[in-house]
Design a protein around this motif. Structure first.
Motif, PDB file in Angstrom:
ATOM      1  N   TYR A  42       0.803  -1.213   0.000  1.00  0.00           N
ATOM      2  CA  TYR A  42       0.000   0.000   0.000  1.00  0.00           C
ATOM      3  C   TYR A  42       0.843   1.271   0.000  1.00  0.00           C
ATOM      4  O   TYR A  42       0.316   2.349   0.117  1.00  0.00           O
ATOM      5  N   ASN A  43       2.128   1.111  -0.060  1.00  0.00           N
ATOM      6  CA  ASN A  43       2.957   2.311  -0.094  1.00  0.00           C
ATOM      7  C   ASN A  43       4.354   1.985  -0.603  1.00  0.00           C
ATOM      8  O   ASN A  43       4.790   0.839  -0.548  1.00  0.00           O
ATOM      9  N   THR A  44       5.002   3.004  -1.062  1.00  0.00           N
ATOM     10  CA  THR A  44       6.431   2.915  -1.351  1.00  0.00           C
ATOM     11  C   THR A  44       7.092   4.093  -0.646  1.00  0.00           C
ATOM     12  O   THR A  44       6.427   5.060  -0.271  1.00  0.00           O
ATOM     13  N   CYS A  45       8.389   4.032  -0.503  1.00  0.00           N
ATOM     14  CA  CYS A  45       9.111   5.122   0.151  1.00  0.00           C
ATOM     15  C   CYS A  45       8.888   6.434  -0.585  1.00  0.00           C
ATOM     16  O   CYS A  45       8.799   7.505   0.027  1.00  0.00           O
ATOM     17  N   ASP A  46       8.796   6.338  -1.906  1.00  0.00           N
ATOM     18  CA  ASP A  46       8.647   7.542  -2.716  1.00  0.00           C
ATOM     19  C   ASP A  46       7.333   8.271  -2.454  1.00  0.00           C
ATOM     20  O   ASP A  46       7.211   9.459  -2.763  1.00  0.00           O
ATOM     21  N   SER A  47       6.350   7.581  -1.909  1.00  0.00           N
ATOM     22  CA  SER A  47       5.070   8.237  -1.651  1.00  0.00           C
ATOM     23  C   SER A  47       5.249   9.460  -0.765  1.00  0.00           C
ATOM     24  O   SER A  47       4.526  10.448  -0.890  1.00  0.00           O
ATOM     25  N   CYS A  48       6.210   9.393   0.125  1.00  0.00           N
ATOM     26  CA  CYS A  48       6.523  10.560   0.962  1.00  0.00           C
ATOM     27  C   CYS A  48       7.778  11.272   0.471  1.00  0.00           C
ATOM     28  O   CYS A  48       7.828  12.493   0.374  1.00  0.00           O
ATOM     29  N   GLY A  63      19.583  -2.761   4.784  1.00  0.00           N
ATOM     30  CA  GLY A  63      20.911  -3.315   4.570  1.00  0.00           C
ATOM     31  C   GLY A  63      20.898  -4.657   3.865  1.00  0.00           C
ATOM     32  O   GLY A  63      21.881  -5.064   3.277  1.00  0.00           O
ATOM     33  N   GLY A  64      19.784  -5.338   3.904  1.00  0.00           N
ATOM     34  CA  GLY A  64      19.739  -6.639   3.261  1.00  0.00           C
ATOM     35  C   GLY A  64      18.319  -7.020   2.902  1.00  0.00           C
ATOM     36  O   GLY A  64      17.367  -6.282   3.155  1.00  0.00           O
ATOM     37  N   TYR A  65      18.153  -8.184   2.339  1.00  0.00           N
ATOM     38  CA  TYR A  65      16.869  -8.648   1.851  1.00  0.00           C
ATOM     39  C   TYR A  65      15.810  -8.702   2.933  1.00  0.00           C
ATOM     40  O   TYR A  65      14.640  -8.369   2.711  1.00  0.00           O
ATOM     41  N   ASP A  66      16.195  -9.104   4.169  1.00  0.00           N
ATOM     42  CA  ASP A  66      15.190  -9.337   5.199  1.00  0.00           C
ATOM     43  C   ASP A  66      15.022  -8.149   6.146  1.00  0.00           C
ATOM     44  O   ASP A  66      14.376  -8.277   7.169  1.00  0.00           O
ATOM     45  N   PHE A  67      15.610  -6.970   5.837  1.00  0.00           N
ATOM     46  CA  PHE A  67      15.408  -5.801   6.693  1.00  0.00           C
ATOM     47  C   PHE A  67      14.018  -5.242   6.443  1.00  0.00           C
ATOM     48  O   PHE A  67      13.684  -4.887   5.327  1.00  0.00           O
ATOM     49  N   ALA A  68      13.185  -5.181   7.473  1.00  0.00           N
ATOM     50  CA  ALA A  68      11.750  -4.984   7.278  1.00  0.00           C
ATOM     51  C   ALA A  68      11.365  -3.573   6.859  1.00  0.00           C
ATOM     52  O   ALA A  68      10.499  -3.388   6.013  1.00  0.00           O
ATOM     53  N   TYR A  69      11.969  -2.539   7.445  1.00  0.00           N
ATOM     54  CA  TYR A  69      11.493  -1.184   7.156  1.00  0.00           C
ATOM     55  C   TYR A  69      12.574  -0.162   7.487  1.00  0.00           C
ATOM     56  O   TYR A  69      13.534  -0.448   8.206  1.00  0.00           O
ATOM     57  N   ALA A  70      12.384   1.027   6.968  1.00  0.00           N
ATOM     58  CA  ALA A  70      13.353   2.094   7.189  1.00  0.00           C
ATOM     59  C   ALA A  70      13.347   2.525   8.652  1.00  0.00           C
ATOM     60  O   ALA A  70      12.282   2.663   9.248  1.00  0.00           O
ATOM     61  N   PRO A  71      14.504   2.767   9.220  1.00  0.00           N
ATOM     62  CA  PRO A  71      14.565   3.125  10.647  1.00  0.00           C
ATOM     63  C   PRO A  71      14.252   4.591  10.902  1.00  0.00           C
ATOM     64  O   PRO A  71      15.123   5.365  11.273  1.00  0.00           O
ATOM     65  N   HIS A  72      13.013   4.980  10.703  1.00  0.00           N
ATOM     66  CA  HIS A  72      12.629   6.345  11.047  1.00  0.00           C
ATOM     67  C   HIS A  72      12.875   6.571  12.527  1.00  0.00           C
ATOM     68  O   HIS A  72      12.549   5.729  13.352  1.00  0.00           O
ATOM     69  N   GLY A  73      13.427   7.735  12.845  1.00  0.00           N
ATOM     70  CA  GLY A  73      13.702   8.048  14.233  1.00  0.00           C
ATOM     71  C   GLY A  73      15.139   7.813  14.625  1.00  0.00           C
ATOM     72  O   GLY A  73      15.522   8.112  15.756  1.00  0.00           O
ATOM     73  N   SER A  74      15.946   7.306  13.712  1.00  0.00           N
ATOM     74  CA  SER A  74      17.347   7.031  14.033  1.00  0.00           C
ATOM     75  C   SER A  74      18.272   8.153  13.569  1.00  0.00           C
ATOM     76  O   SER A  74      19.487   8.026  13.686  1.00  0.00           O
ATOM     77  N   THR A  75      17.697   9.231  13.032  1.00  0.00           N
ATOM     78  CA  THR A  75      18.528  10.316  12.490  1.00  0.00           C
ATOM     79  C   THR A  75      18.081  11.656  13.082  1.00  0.00           C
ATOM     80  O   THR A  75      17.495  12.490  12.385  1.00  0.00           O
TER      81      THR A  75
END
Length: 384
Positions: A42-48, A63-75
């Protein structure tokens, strides 16, 4: 304007949907629309990220195939602004003020779309112009107060009854039933919460004149109820081209004589009640400080038509006692000390501020303030 960048302010109205593995409130509040947690259907990163200046390259976070989602809040030091926005619409926020600045995407002029039951974004979400959403109707209050509640309540002197700074959650998470009801019914006019905000009653305590005797028989003791010149109309003073009245309003003058200096052809003046006068000396009458506008000892803040100067005769004084008297008396009268200069057995200077007003107290033995000599001690006060 009131700080509106912190996502905690948004959560007063917007529900969160915490899920296992969430990186914080940013993902929780978007969980049902953006499908965080590994479901990209239902979404892609580009949507935002197509609408902000921070890259949406998936590999930089995954970092790899099984990394679930972007770490929002780590920056926390991240910097970004809007892009691909409406070029013909002026944006209020052009750079994030915190790590998660919701307004960057949700302000008018942004072209971000949200999900609304479709497998692709269709619903506009750029309607969060916080000052505009909190704007009250035009009224007599508008002559002095900002119509936007988030701007008016953000002024430095606006504090809660407990002395705390007012923020979004002061009202939106408060327990005052009057405020809660106003929010629930979407009422934004001043008198919905400030129920004395009607002509003749609001700020009555700030308009006491101290008139007595024959003056009070015709003019009363409060400018709000004075009928000869004011007729209960705020605009007569607060919306005027008269510079004398403008100065009186700006400096919160409380005496009729600050505007009406010669009533009935008689020159009148009076010392304000919060200007303490040292005992054991003879005081003159207040004079226009503008007479000394070219003198270097007169502070810049007091070089205007709203300022007065009063001084004592020259006598032998205990300077330390006078210094302590004004240190204590000005504090008790609500003044905040800005600066102090004390030259042993010669002179002193005390500078103060009270809301939009300033005052300076001198004791000196020379010919002018801040000078030594053997002319005898004189106390001089310049004030609004």
């Amino acid at each position: 304007d009131m700080a509106d960048s912190n996502i905690e302010n948004c959560l007063s109205c917007h529900a969160v949907y915490p899920f296992t593995g969430s990186n914080g409130p940013f993902e929780d509040v978007h969980a049902r629309k953006l499908k965080f947690g590994g479901d990209h259907s239902y979404n892609t990163c580009d949507s935002c990220h197509d609408y902000i200046t921070y890259s949406a390259d998936c590999s930089q976070c995954h970092g790899g195939y099984d990394f679930a989602y972007a770490p929002h809040g780590s920056t926390p030091a991240i910097e970004y602004g809007p892009r691909n926005q409406d070029l013909y619409f002026p944006l209020r926020v052009i750079k994030n003020r915190e790590m998660w600045d919701c307004i960057v995407c949700h302000q008018p002029g942004s072209k971000i779309l949200a999900y609304d039951g479709q497998p692709y974004p269709t619903r506009p979400v750029q309607h969060h112009d916080i000052p505009e959403l909190h704007k009250a109707a035009e009224s007599q209050c508008s002559a002095c107060h900002a119509r936007s509640l988030t701007r008016e309540h953000a002024r430095p002197e606006r504090l809660t009854s407990l002395g705390a700074v007012i923020g979004c959650n002061t009202c939106h998470q408060g327990s005052d039933t009057t405020v809660v009801n106003a929010i629930t019914t979407k009422q934004k006019d001043c008198n919905q919460c400030h129920q004395n905000a009607v002509v003749g009653t609001v700020h009555a305590e700030k308009h006491e004149t101290g008139l007595q005797g024959k003056c009070a028989e015709c003019h009363g003791m409060n400018m709000m109820n004075e009928t000869q010149y004011h007729s209960g109309d705020c605009y007569i003073c607060h919306v005027t081209e008269d510079p004398t009245v403008q100065d009186a309003v700006l400096r919160q003058s409380e005496h009729c004589f600050d505007c009406h200096s010669q009533p009935h052809g008689v020159i009148m003046t009076e010392v304000r009640g919060d200007i303490p006068l040292y005992g054991g000396v003879t005081w003159g009458v207040p004079q226009e400080a503008s007479l000394w506008a070219e003198e270097t000892w007169l502070p810049y803040e007091l070089k205007n038509d709203a300022s007065k100067i009063i001084f004592s005769n020259r006598v032998n004084l205990d300077m330390e006692h006078a210094y302590q008297f004004y240190t204590d008396a000005m504090l008790q009268s609500g003044w905040t000390l800005l600066g102090s200069q004390y030259e042993q057995a010669s002179y002193f200077e005390l500078s103060y501020q009270k809301e939009r007003r300033y005052a300076t107290v001198w004791l000196f033995n020379g010919s002018v303030p801040n000078t030594s000599g053997n002319l005898g001690a004189r106390i001089q006060i310049a004030y609004h």
